[in-house]
Motif scaffolding. Structure first.
Motif, mmCIF file in Angstrom:
data_model
loop_
_atom_site.group_PDB
_atom_site.id
_atom_site.type_symbol
_atom_site.label_atom_id
_atom_site.label_comp_id
_atom_site.label_asym_id
_atom_site.label_seq_id
_atom_site.Cartn_x
_atom_site.Cartn_y
_atom_site.Cartn_z
ATOM 1 N N ARG A 13 0.939 -1.230 0.024
ATOM 2 C CA ARG A 13 -0.017 0.095 -0.174
ATOM 3 C C ARG A 13 0.715 1.125 -0.028
ATOM 4 O O ARG A 13 1.827 1.278 0.648
ATOM 5 C CB ARG A 13 -0.857 0.082 1.317
ATOM 6 N N TYR A 20 -3.900 7.544 0.979
ATOM 7 C CA TYR A 20 -3.751 6.275 0.263
ATOM 8 C C TYR A 20 -3.682 6.567 -1.344
ATOM 9 O O TYR A 20 -4.677 7.423 -1.752
ATOM 10 C CB TYR A 20 -4.807 5.302 0.433
ATOM 11 N N THR A 23 -2.342 0.630 -4.405
ATOM 12 C CA THR A 23 -1.327 -0.453 -3.778
ATOM 13 C C THR A 23 -0.299 -0.968 -5.221
ATOM 14 O O THR A 23 -0.941 -1.031 -6.057
ATOM 15 C CB THR A 23 -2.189 -1.764 -3.537
ATOM 16 N N THR A 45 0.498 -0.105 -10.205
ATOM 17 C CA THR A 45 -0.299 0.228 -9.194
ATOM 18 C C THR A 45 -1.496 0.411 -9.369
ATOM 19 O O THR A 45 -1.913 1.307 -10.449
ATOM 20 C CB THR A 45 0.528 1.553 -8.719
#
Length: 167
Positions: A13, A20, A23, A45
């Motif tokens: 992550r 965020y 990931t 990603t």
């Protein structure tokens, strides 16, 4: 996919200033069926989970786990990771030390009562200890196939009810 000998999976992550951003997934498949090693790598990603990619990881892991289980049945020993090995007597673990690795420790399957993977680290608990006895990175080659084999081996253990029969 049945020719794949090794699977390495990493899911990290990523955050920027606490937010965020996705990931980073990395999948490496290796096959040694011919005269040379052939690798297939995929990295990307993603903002949202890729369930199809995770299903592919699990399907290939199951196939490799089946071959690992066949070798285990034939020889009584099969490597899981560089620090873990399945033996008939139990799981062999070589813990990290300041310089290299410690001497191997044998963990009888009957002593294992829990395991999980959190933040990229696999933890294995045994009866009588509050902290995990074994720890391993999940992004090493064949972690996931070995994890599937561990589940199979522990599922074949007699249950608590079977081992503590009262008359």
């Amino acid at each position: 996919w049945d020719q794949v000998d090794s699977l390495t999976w990493s899911a990290i992550r990523q955050y920027v200033k606490g937010a965020y951003v996705g990931t980073h997934l990395s999948l490496t498949l290796a096959a040694t069926g011919g005269p040379r090693l052939v690798k297939l790598r995929y990295a990307r990603t993603l903002r949202h989970p890729d369930l199809e990619l995770e299903q592919l990881r699990d399907r290939i892991s199951e196939q490799i786990a089946t071959r690992m289980q066949q070798e285990y049945a034939r020889t009584g020993s099969v490597a899981w990771t560089p620090h873990l090995r399945f033996l008939r007597e139990g799981l062999e673990y070589r813990a990290a030390s300041l310089i290299g690795r410690r001497a191997p420790v044998l963990i009888p399957y009957s002593q294992i009562y829990g395991y999980d993977a959190n933040a990229g680290i696999f933890n294995l608990w045994i009866h009588g200890r509050k902290k995990p006895l074994a720890r391993e990175n999940v992004n090493v080659p064949n972690f996931f196939p070995g994890y599937f084999l561990l589940v199979r081996l522990l599922d074949r253990r007699p249950s608590e009810a079977e081992t503590h029969v009262t008359s």
